[in-house]
Write an enzyme that holds these catalytic residues in place. Structure first.
Site, PDB file in Angstrom:
ATOM      1  N   HIS A 178      66.181   3.232   2.230  1.00  0.00           N
ATOM      2  CA  HIS A 178      64.974   3.299   3.054  1.00  0.00           C
ATOM      3  C   HIS A 178      63.764   3.749   2.224  1.00  0.00           C
ATOM      4  O   HIS A 178      62.658   3.879   2.738  1.00  0.00           O
ATOM      5  CB  HIS A 178      65.262   4.289   4.201  1.00  0.00           C
ATOM      6  CG  HIS A 178      64.258   4.286   5.314  1.00  0.00           C
ATOM      7  ND1 HIS A 178      63.412   5.348   5.539  1.00  0.00           N
ATOM      8  CD2 HIS A 178      63.965   3.364   6.259  1.00  0.00           C
ATOM      9  CE1 HIS A 178      62.650   5.085   6.590  1.00  0.00           C
ATOM     10  NE2 HIS A 178      62.953   3.900   7.045  1.00  0.00           N
ATOM     11  N   ARG A 237      55.730  12.600  16.005  1.00  0.00           N
ATOM     12  CA  ARG A 237      55.336  11.501  16.899  1.00  0.00           C
ATOM     13  C   ARG A 237      56.380  11.208  17.973  1.00  0.00           C
ATOM     14  O   ARG A 237      56.057  10.918  19.116  1.00  0.00           O
ATOM     15  CB  ARG A 237      55.074  10.223  16.086  1.00  0.00           C
ATOM     16  CG  ARG A 237      54.715   9.030  16.962  1.00  0.00           C
ATOM     17  CD  ARG A 237      54.419   7.801  16.154  1.00  0.00           C
ATOM     18  NE  ARG A 237      55.512   7.427  15.287  1.00  0.00           N
ATOM     19  CZ  ARG A 237      56.549   6.677  15.666  1.00  0.00           C
ATOM     20  NH1 ARG A 237      56.642   6.250  16.905  1.00  0.00           N
ATOM     21  NH2 ARG A 237      57.500   6.374  14.805  1.00  0.00           N
TER      22      ARG A 237
END
Length: 284
Positions: free
Chosen positions: A77, A206
């Site tokens: 990633h 978030r």
């Protein structure tokens, strides 16, 4: 530019999520056709993008690029691109390190951070990283970059603990972090402990947040906010006061167990004073 540049000899890049008509992949194909050494690590387990990634990997391979399908047992990633260029008889490495995918579609609607440098120590680390993910070595200690799953979580726990230690001795201590998700139990426990020691902690999360702020016993010094705006907040950015000599990092990883223990990720220290100030302004 690098695909067309006669002085560029190699381009290495991790591709996690590619756009439908990716100009980045097109450029890598062109680079391979132009005789450059192109290495692309294509992640096959990028949710929803598996088929597209496979198709584009085939195109790259046909053009002569070396394709690597990630590290066994781990998702890759990390966001990294390395360009090796011949300059006045020497090789110079240009490295791009970021928090966002190399995807033209999402880059229009996500906020992300990236760092472009030709500092030798970052370039050397980038070469070591690509050697590791292409199977030629292990993800061991780098000079600057902090990789997961080997070093990032221990480093974060060490940084949080050192702030707690300073607070215990009555010194100023502060942690500010911005991530998509906070779920890892060890990180959360360390943040609670730091809060109890008196560290001022401000978090911008978030999405998922498994830490409970404002609890008098565990987290009275922790404030959590979430920003939902016209863009999707995707940057991971960490600040540790460190006795006034602040350490600031950007990263590809959220503070989740899957990112810290089951993926190949990178945390990047930002050392230039002007850039550090800019990142702190973003956090503020």
């Amino acid at each position: 530019e690098a695909a067309e540049d006669p002085d560029v000899i190699a381009i290495k890049q991790v591709l996690y999520r590619t756009a439908r008509q990716s100009r980045i992949v097109d450029a890598l194909i062109k680079a391979a056709e132009n005789g450059k050494h192109v290495t692309a690590l294509v992640e096959l387990k990028a949710r929803f993008d598996e088929a597209r990634n496979l198709d584009r990997a085939d195109e790259l391979q046909r053009a002569g690029a070396q394709i690597v399908y990630g590290v066994k047992g781990l998702k890759t990633h990390a966001k990294i691109c390395l360009v090796v260029r011949r300059e006045s008889g020497h090789l110079r490495r240009y490295v791009h390190l970021g928090t966002g995918n190399y995807n033209e579609a999402t880059s229009k609607i996500y906020t992300d951070l990236s760092y472009l440098t030709c500092k030798p120590e970052y370039g050397n680390d980038a070469s070591l990283f690509f050697n590791a993910v292409t199977g030629r070595s292990k993800l061991l200690r780098f000079q600057r970059l902090v990789p997961a799953p080997t070093a990032m979580k221990p480093k974060l726990l060490e940084l949080i603990a050192s702030e707690a230690d300073r607070a215990t001795h009555g010194l100023p201590a502060k942690i500010i972090a911005k991530v998509n998700s906070l779920q890892d139990p060890d990180i959360i426990a360390a943040l609670y402990k730091a809060s109890q020691a008196g560290v001022e902690i401000k978090l911008n999360i978030r999405g998922i947040c498994c830490l409970k702020p404002g609890d008098n016993k565990h987290s009275k010094n922790i404030e959590v906010v979430s920003v939902i705006d016209r863009f999707l907040e995707h940057a991971r950015l960490f600040y540790f006061h460190q006795g006034g000599d602040a350490q600031v990092y950007i990263a590809s990883a959220d503070w989740m167990t899957r990112n810290l223990e089951k993926r190949v990720e990178l945390m990047i220290p930002i050392e230039a004073p002007a850039l550090k100030r800019r990142l702190v302004r973003i956090l503020d």
